[in-house]
Write an enzyme that holds these catalytic residues in place. Structure first.
Site, PDB file in Angstrom:
ATOM      1  N   GLY A  41    -110.507  70.314  71.086  1.00  0.00           N
ATOM      2  CA  GLY A  41    -111.317  69.145  71.414  1.00  0.00           C
ATOM      3  C   GLY A  41    -110.996  68.031  70.437  1.00  0.00           C
ATOM      4  O   GLY A  41    -111.387  68.103  69.264  1.00  0.00           O
ATOM      5  N   SER A  82    -111.726  64.475  69.229  1.00  0.00           N
ATOM      6  CA  SER A  82    -112.799  63.494  69.353  1.00  0.00           C
ATOM      7  C   SER A  82    -112.369  62.081  68.990  1.00  0.00           C
ATOM      8  O   SER A  82    -113.085  61.122  69.257  1.00  0.00           O
ATOM      9  CB  SER A  82    -113.963  63.896  68.446  1.00  0.00           C
ATOM     10  OG  SER A  82    -113.563  63.807  67.078  1.00  0.00           O
ATOM     11  N   GLY A  83    -111.226  61.969  68.339  1.00  0.00           N
ATOM     12  CA  GLY A  83    -110.827  60.689  67.761  1.00  0.00           C
ATOM     13  C   GLY A  83    -111.072  60.651  66.270  1.00  0.00           C
ATOM     14  O   GLY A  83    -110.634  59.741  65.576  1.00  0.00           O
ATOM     15  N   VAL A 125    -111.123  62.486  62.266  1.00  0.00           N
ATOM     16  CA  VAL A 125    -110.097  63.082  61.416  1.00  0.00           C
ATOM     17  C   VAL A 125    -110.177  64.613  61.395  1.00  0.00           C
ATOM     18  O   VAL A 125    -109.156  65.298  61.284  1.00  0.00           O
ATOM     19  CB  VAL A 125    -110.169  62.499  59.980  1.00  0.00           C
ATOM     20  CG1 VAL A 125    -111.440  62.948  59.263  1.00  0.00           C
ATOM     21  CG2 VAL A 125    -108.934  62.864  59.180  1.00  0.00           C
ATOM     22  N   SER A 161    -111.049  66.884  63.803  1.00  0.00           N
ATOM     23  CA  SER A 161    -110.403  67.517  64.950  1.00  0.00           C
ATOM     24  C   SER A 161    -108.902  67.247  64.943  1.00  0.00           C
ATOM     25  O   SER A 161    -108.105  68.080  65.379  1.00  0.00           O
ATOM     26  CB  SER A 161    -111.034  67.047  66.261  1.00  0.00           C
ATOM     27  OG  SER A 161    -110.889  65.646  66.442  1.00  0.00           O
ATOM     28  N   MET A 165    -113.191  64.557  75.368  1.00  0.00           N
ATOM     29  CA  MET A 165    -114.366  64.648  76.233  1.00  0.00           C
ATOM     30  C   MET A 165    -115.116  63.324  76.286  1.00  0.00           C
ATOM     31  O   MET A 165    -115.555  62.820  75.253  1.00  0.00           O
ATOM     32  CB  MET A 165    -115.308  65.733  75.706  1.00  0.00           C
ATOM     33  CG  MET A 165    -114.793  67.135  75.851  1.00  0.00           C
ATOM     34  SD  MET A 165    -115.885  68.340  75.039  1.00  0.00           S
ATOM     35  CE  MET A 165    -115.121  68.436  73.412  1.00  0.00           C
ATOM     36  N   CYS A 186    -126.055  70.009  72.524  1.00  0.00           N
ATOM     37  CA  CYS A 186    -124.750  69.508  72.952  1.00  0.00           C
ATOM     38  C   CYS A 186    -123.656  70.539  72.673  1.00  0.00           C
ATOM     39  O   CYS A 186    -122.783  70.788  73.511  1.00  0.00           O
ATOM     40  CB  CYS A 186    -124.448  68.205  72.227  1.00  0.00           C
ATOM     41  SG  CYS A 186    -122.919  67.444  72.721  1.00  0.00           S
ATOM     42  N   GLY A 200    -113.253  70.587  65.376  1.00  0.00           N
ATOM     43  CA  GLY A 200    -113.186  70.174  63.980  1.00  0.00           C
ATOM     44  C   GLY A 200    -114.444  70.465  63.194  1.00  0.00           C
ATOM     45  O   GLY A 200    -114.687  69.833  62.161  1.00  0.00           O
ATOM     46  N   CYS A 246    -125.092  62.723  69.311  1.00  0.00           N
ATOM     47  CA  CYS A 246    -123.922  63.383  69.879  1.00  0.00           C
ATOM     48  C   CYS A 246    -123.461  62.708  71.168  1.00  0.00           C
ATOM     49  O   CYS A 246    -124.188  62.681  72.153  1.00  0.00           O
ATOM     50  CB  CYS A 246    -124.290  64.837  70.154  1.00  0.00           C
ATOM     51  SG  CYS A 246    -122.960  65.849  70.775  1.00  0.00           S
TER      52      CYS A 246
END
Length: 369
Positions: free
Chosen positions: A10, A12-13, A15, A17, A36, A101, A125, A197
């Site tokens: 996953g 996320s954008g 650092v 992950s 996601m 979440c 992450g 979240c």
């Protein structure tokens, strides 16, 4: 090196992950990234940064050399997480959306999607660890005590943990940042997200106001005196100090025997009379609880632990508080603390630990004086 696996990460954008994906690739695994998207209501606003995050995630995937897929789970998020989030606030409780979440989206909808893509494992992450022992899986705290996120993951079960990897759980955050800079990740210095979240960072009261009816009512002190007016019980949480709306009361407090210097804290909510109670002083008895009752429990092992002494957190980032645990049923339990706990809040999670092992937990239903 162990067996090489197909792992869906996953991305996320952020650092954490990004470095997770890089570490897995370095270990020789076949790595695929998934971004996601879980919130759509106002995605063009200044607060929801999913477009920016996707650009960052795609740039990371390019640097690492992996594919990335954009997946929309917004309908799942709204039905499984956000609707419950609003119900809890409407009932005067303070839910923790990150816990729900993780259980409903990241380790259910995302996990199911990854399995359909042929994944053998998923990775995120999060700062936590998984350990297999005797054919069972344990959820462990992340080794960086300042970043440990096991509290938010306590509802994960055996089937989910069996398929999950947390590559940065063994590392301190400083090392994750160092790796990101060393390998030239474009988001190496991106700040950590602290918002709701998937919804982002925004003025919280203003956001809730779009979805919840607000019914103003009296704010009273511990003597029953009206000291102000609240804008709706849903917008306050126990222990809250800022934004209560009873500023300018120093002279009044001093004149009536109170302290002009002690700050005010939200201490109780009376839904029946629509009354908010506030008290002065961090150590006020109304803010301290010697025990709590929790329900909707979820246990990592599948069954409650044995009665006895453990550590517990009633909020993220607090130290484990020594307590006596007793399961009332498989879904309800009582914790009795060695020392009174501050601002135990219905709707938040009470999470049980045996040293570094996260055993699970439940939703606080009642704080007991």
């Amino acid at each position: 090196m162990g067996k090489k696996l197909r792992v869906v990460v996953g991305l996320s954008g952020g650092v954490d992950s990004a470095v997770s994906a890089w570490l897995l690739k370095q270990q020789g695994h076949e790595v695929v990234g998934i971004f996601m998207k879980n919130w759509e209501d106002d995605d063009d606003s200044e607060y929801c940064s999913s477009n920016v995050d996707f650009v960052d995630a795609a740039a990371v995937a390019d640097v690492i050399g992996i594919e990335i897929e954009h997946v929309n789970f917004a309908a799942d998020y709204k039905d499984r997480v956000f609707a419950e989030f609003l119900r809890e606030y409407q009932a005067g409780r303070t839910p923790n959306p990150d816990v729900l979440c993780n259980a409903e989206i990241k380790f259910k909808a995302f996990l199911d999607h990854a399995m359909r893509l042929g994944a053998e494992k998923i990775a995120t992450g999060h700062y936590a660890r998984v350990r297999e022992r005797g054919g069972a899986f344990e959820l462990l705290k992340g080794l960086d005590p300042l970043k440990d996120q096991s509290y938010f993951l306590h509802r994960l079960n055996q089937a989910q943990l069996a398929r999950t990897m947390f590559p940065v759980g063994e590392l301190p955050k400083t090392e994750v940042r160092r790796i990101a800079e060393e390998i030239g990740l474009p988001n190496a210095k991106k700040k950590d997200s602290t918002g709701i979240c998937f919804i982002g960072e925004r003025p919280f009261r203003e956001f809730l106001n779009r979805y919840l009816a607000n019914q103003p009512g009296p704010i009273k002190d511990d003597r029953g005196r009206t000291i102000g007016e609240h804008v709706g019980l849903s917008f306050y949480t126990l222990g809250q100090r800022k934004g209560i709306g009873i500023g300018g009361l120093k002279e009044r407090g001093a004149a009536k025997g109170g302290s002009e210097h002690e700050p005010w804290f939200v201490a109780r909510k009376d839904m029946a009379t629509n009354t908010l109670y506030a008290v002065q002083g961090h150590a006020h008895p109304w803010l301290l609880s010697s025990a709590l009752r929790a329900d909707d429990a979820s246990w990592v092992a599948g069954t409650p632990p044995a009665a006895g002494g453990y550590g517990a957190k009633t909020r993220y980032r607090q130290a484990d508080a020594p307590c006596a645990f007793e399961a009332d049923t498989s879904c309800d339990f009582t914790l009795r603390f060695d020392e009174p706990q501050w601002a135990v809040t219905p709707g938040q999670s009470a999470v049980l630990y045996d040293g570094e092992v996260c055993l699970g937990g439940g939703v606080i239903a009642q704080a007991i004086d």
